[in-house]
Design a protein around this motif. Structure first.
Motif, PDB file in Angstrom:
ATOM      1  N   ARG A   9       0.769  -1.364  -0.041  1.00  0.00           N
ATOM      2  CA  ARG A   9       0.075  -0.009  -0.094  1.00  0.00           C
ATOM      3  C   ARG A   9       0.891   1.298  -0.080  1.00  0.00           C
ATOM      4  NH1 ARG A   9      -2.687   3.834   3.096  1.00  0.00           N
ATOM      5  NH2 ARG A   9      -4.778   4.194   2.352  1.00  0.00           N
ATOM      6  N   ASP A  10       1.841   1.274   0.970  1.00  0.00           N
ATOM      7  CA  ASP A  10       2.958   2.733   1.053  1.00  0.00           C
ATOM      8  C   ASP A  10       3.595   2.554  -0.440  1.00  0.00           C
ATOM      9  OD1 ASP A  10       1.798   2.848   3.531  1.00  0.00           O
ATOM     10  OD2 ASP A  10       3.664   1.980   4.495  1.00  0.00           O
ATOM     11  N   ARG A  11       3.790   1.258  -1.038  1.00  0.00           N
ATOM     12  CA  ARG A  11       4.875   1.603  -2.159  1.00  0.00           C
ATOM     13  C   ARG A  11       3.868   2.200  -3.324  1.00  0.00           C
ATOM     14  NH1 ARG A  11       6.550  -4.108  -1.202  1.00  0.00           N
ATOM     15  NH2 ARG A  11       5.816  -4.778  -3.154  1.00  0.00           N
ATOM     16  N   LEU A  12       2.650   1.832  -3.349  1.00  0.00           N
ATOM     17  CA  LEU A  12       1.548   2.318  -4.448  1.00  0.00           C
ATOM     18  C   LEU A  12       1.538   3.698  -4.327  1.00  0.00           C
ATOM     19  CD1 LEU A  12      -0.993  -0.630  -4.456  1.00  0.00           C
ATOM     20  CD2 LEU A  12       0.195   0.117  -6.437  1.00  0.00           C
ATOM     21  N   LEU A  13       1.368   4.169  -2.809  1.00  0.00           N
ATOM     22  CA  LEU A  13       1.182   5.732  -2.614  1.00  0.00           C
ATOM     23  C   LEU A  13       2.172   6.384  -2.842  1.00  0.00           C
ATOM     24  CD1 LEU A  13      -0.841   5.665   0.638  1.00  0.00           C
ATOM     25  CD2 LEU A  13      -1.566   6.598  -1.496  1.00  0.00           C
ATOM     26  N   GLU A  14       3.379   5.963  -2.893  1.00  0.00           N
ATOM     27  CA  GLU A  14       4.689   6.702  -3.089  1.00  0.00           C
ATOM     28  C   GLU A  14       5.178   6.627  -4.631  1.00  0.00           C
ATOM     29  OE1 GLU A  14       7.004   8.245  -1.466  1.00  0.00           O
ATOM     30  OE2 GLU A  14       5.881   7.782   0.656  1.00  0.00           O
ATOM     31  N   ALA A  15       4.598   5.806  -5.343  1.00  0.00           N
ATOM     32  CA  ALA A  15       4.618   5.879  -6.671  1.00  0.00           C
ATOM     33  C   ALA A  15       3.662   6.684  -7.265  1.00  0.00           C
ATOM     34  CB  ALA A  15       4.409   4.515  -7.156  1.00  0.00           C
ATOM     35  N   ARG A  46      -7.068  -4.737  -3.735  1.00  0.00           N
ATOM     36  CA  ARG A  46      -7.088  -4.972  -2.326  1.00  0.00           C
ATOM     37  C   ARG A  46      -7.020  -3.622  -1.439  1.00  0.00           C
ATOM     38  NH1 ARG A  46      -3.851  -9.650  -3.199  1.00  0.00           N
ATOM     39  NH2 ARG A  46      -2.154  -8.275  -2.533  1.00  0.00           N
ATOM     40  N   ASN A  47      -6.112  -2.899  -1.827  1.00  0.00           N
ATOM     41  CA  ASN A  47      -5.902  -1.453  -0.981  1.00  0.00           C
ATOM     42  C   ASN A  47      -6.689  -0.407  -1.519  1.00  0.00           C
ATOM     43  OD1 ASN A  47      -3.568  -2.020   1.032  1.00  0.00           O
ATOM     44  ND2 ASN A  47      -2.771  -2.960  -0.986  1.00  0.00           N
ATOM     45  N   PHE A  48      -7.227  -0.185  -2.530  1.00  0.00           N
ATOM     46  CA  PHE A  48      -7.627   0.961  -3.209  1.00  0.00           C
ATOM     47  C   PHE A  48      -8.923   0.788  -4.019  1.00  0.00           C
ATOM     48  CE2 PHE A  48      -3.209   1.637  -2.532  1.00  0.00           C
ATOM     49  CZ  PHE A  48      -3.309   2.748  -1.458  1.00  0.00           C
ATOM     50  N   GLY A  49      -8.909  -0.331  -4.499  1.00  0.00           N
ATOM     51  CA  GLY A  49     -10.087  -0.882  -5.377  1.00  0.00           C
ATOM     52  C   GLY A  49      -9.941  -0.543  -6.908  1.00  0.00           C
ATOM     53  N   SER A  50      -9.390   0.726  -7.069  1.00  0.00           N
ATOM     54  CA  SER A  50      -9.282   1.107  -8.594  1.00  0.00           C
ATOM     55  C   SER A  50      -8.080   2.255  -8.832  1.00  0.00           C
ATOM     56  CB  SER A  50     -10.597   1.706  -8.948  1.00  0.00           C
ATOM     57  OG  SER A  50     -10.992   2.662  -8.458  1.00  0.00           O
ATOM     58  N   GLY A  53      -9.461   5.181  -6.992  1.00  0.00           N
ATOM     59  CA  GLY A  53      -9.470   4.948  -5.510  1.00  0.00           C
ATOM     60  C   GLY A  53      -7.934   5.467  -4.982  1.00  0.00           C
ATOM     61  N   LEU A  54      -7.132   4.962  -5.736  1.00  0.00           N
ATOM     62  CA  LEU A  54      -5.555   5.251  -5.275  1.00  0.00           C
ATOM     63  C   LEU A  54      -5.420   6.809  -5.402  1.00  0.00           C
ATOM     64  CD1 LEU A  54      -2.571   4.582  -5.025  1.00  0.00           C
ATOM     65  CD2 LEU A  54      -2.230   4.060  -7.397  1.00  0.00           C
ATOM     66  N   ALA A  55      -5.771   7.479  -6.718  1.00  0.00           N
ATOM     67  CA  ALA A  55      -5.953   8.802  -6.777  1.00  0.00           C
ATOM     68  C   ALA A  55      -6.439   9.748  -5.569  1.00  0.00           C
ATOM     69  CB  ALA A  55      -6.550   9.269  -8.187  1.00  0.00           C
ATOM     70  N   ALA A  56      -7.457   9.205  -5.263  1.00  0.00           N
ATOM     71  CA  ALA A  56      -8.112   9.737  -4.014  1.00  0.00           C
ATOM     72  C   ALA A  56      -7.409   9.820  -2.688  1.00  0.00           C
ATOM     73  CB  ALA A  56      -9.487   9.248  -3.807  1.00  0.00           C
ATOM     74  N   ALA A  57      -6.603   8.426  -2.551  1.00  0.00           N
ATOM     75  CA  ALA A  57      -5.572   8.266  -1.528  1.00  0.00           C
ATOM     76  C   ALA A  57      -4.425   9.307  -1.719  1.00  0.00           C
ATOM     77  CB  ALA A  57      -5.264   6.826  -1.415  1.00  0.00           C
ATOM     78  N   TYR A  58      -4.259   9.066  -2.842  1.00  0.00           N
ATOM     79  CA  TYR A  58      -2.838  10.010  -3.162  1.00  0.00           C
ATOM     80  C   TYR A  58      -3.164  11.413  -2.672  1.00  0.00           C
ATOM     81  CZ  TYR A  58      -1.249  13.823  -6.328  1.00  0.00           C
ATOM     82  OH  TYR A  58      -0.858  14.931  -7.162  1.00  0.00           O
ATOM     83  N   LEU A  59      -4.117  12.067  -3.011  1.00  0.00           N
ATOM     84  CA  LEU A  59      -4.367  13.578  -2.827  1.00  0.00           C
ATOM     85  C   LEU A  59      -4.713  13.640  -1.529  1.00  0.00           C
ATOM     86  CD1 LEU A  59      -4.428  16.024  -4.513  1.00  0.00           C
ATOM     87  CD2 LEU A  59      -7.043  15.607  -4.795  1.00  0.00           C
TER      88      LEU A  59
END
Length: 200
Positions: A9-15, A46-50, A53-59
């Motif tokens: 999850r953290d790797r995805l957010l950092e990227a 698993r962590n963001f759904g799509s 979802g990742l973009a929302a978590a990033y912001l």
């Protein structure tokens, strides 16, 4: 990116933080993020759904960090409400001068999403509102005649300088924004019945 002992999850957010801010959310394909994060696609689901979802978590994460760092730095530099407002523009100018500056992440994201109902757009608006409310609170504490109106003026100045820095690849507009902010703040304090705070 070193991936040893870093959760997926953290790797995805950092990227995402690096790629989405530098190149844009829509411009970066999810496979690029997965490759940068060295993470399988199932980790994304698993962590963001799509990807959205990742973009929302990033912001959201960028917003949280920005508020925390900005608030502490402003308080370190100035002790009066007027001083803190102007310190905000000093910090802002320094950010615009950094080589990796690509504009306001919240404005960039909301423009990309287009829809006002998109989760990313709503997150962006919430953090822009936090900034405006912060200016309004300080303006009220300083004794400004119209704190909400002054806050709008100050955020327009900041947003305009940010847009100009990206468009022209020139951060000098932030210096004029700071000067204009000082004029606006002092005029608002002078218009107050008590004359506002003179110090700071």
């Amino acid at each position: 990116m070193t991936v040893t002992n870093i959760p997926p999850r953290d790797r995805l957010l950092e990227a995402a933080d690096d790629l989405f801010y530098k190149e844009g959310i829509r411009a970066v394909g999810i496979n690029r993020v997965l490759e940068e994060a060295q993470t399988p696609i199932m980790s994304l689901y698993r962590n963001f759904g799509s990807k959205d979802g990742l973009a929302a978590a990033y912001l959201e994460r960028r917003g949280e960090r920005q508020v925390e760092v900005f608030s502490s730095e402003v308080e370190r530099r100035a002790s009066t409400p007027r001083g803190q407002i102007l310190a905000a523009f000093d910090i802002f100018r320094e950010r615009l001068e950094e080589s990796d500056y690509r504009g306001c992440p919240f404005i960039n994201a909301s423009v990309e999403m287009a829809s006002p109902n998109h989760e990313v757009t709503q997150i962006a608006r919430r953090y822009k509102d936090i900034g405006r409310q912060w200016f309004a609170q300080l303006a009220a504490e300083a004794g400004a005649s119209d704190p909400a109106g002054l806050a709008v003026q100050l955020t327009v100045l900041a947003d305009g300088a940010a847009a100009a820095a990206v468009l022209y690849h020139d951060s000098s507009g932030s210096q004029y924004a700071r000067s204009a902010a000082e004029v606006l703040v002092d005029a608002a304090l002078a218009a107050a019945p008590t004359g506002g705070q003179s110090a700071g």
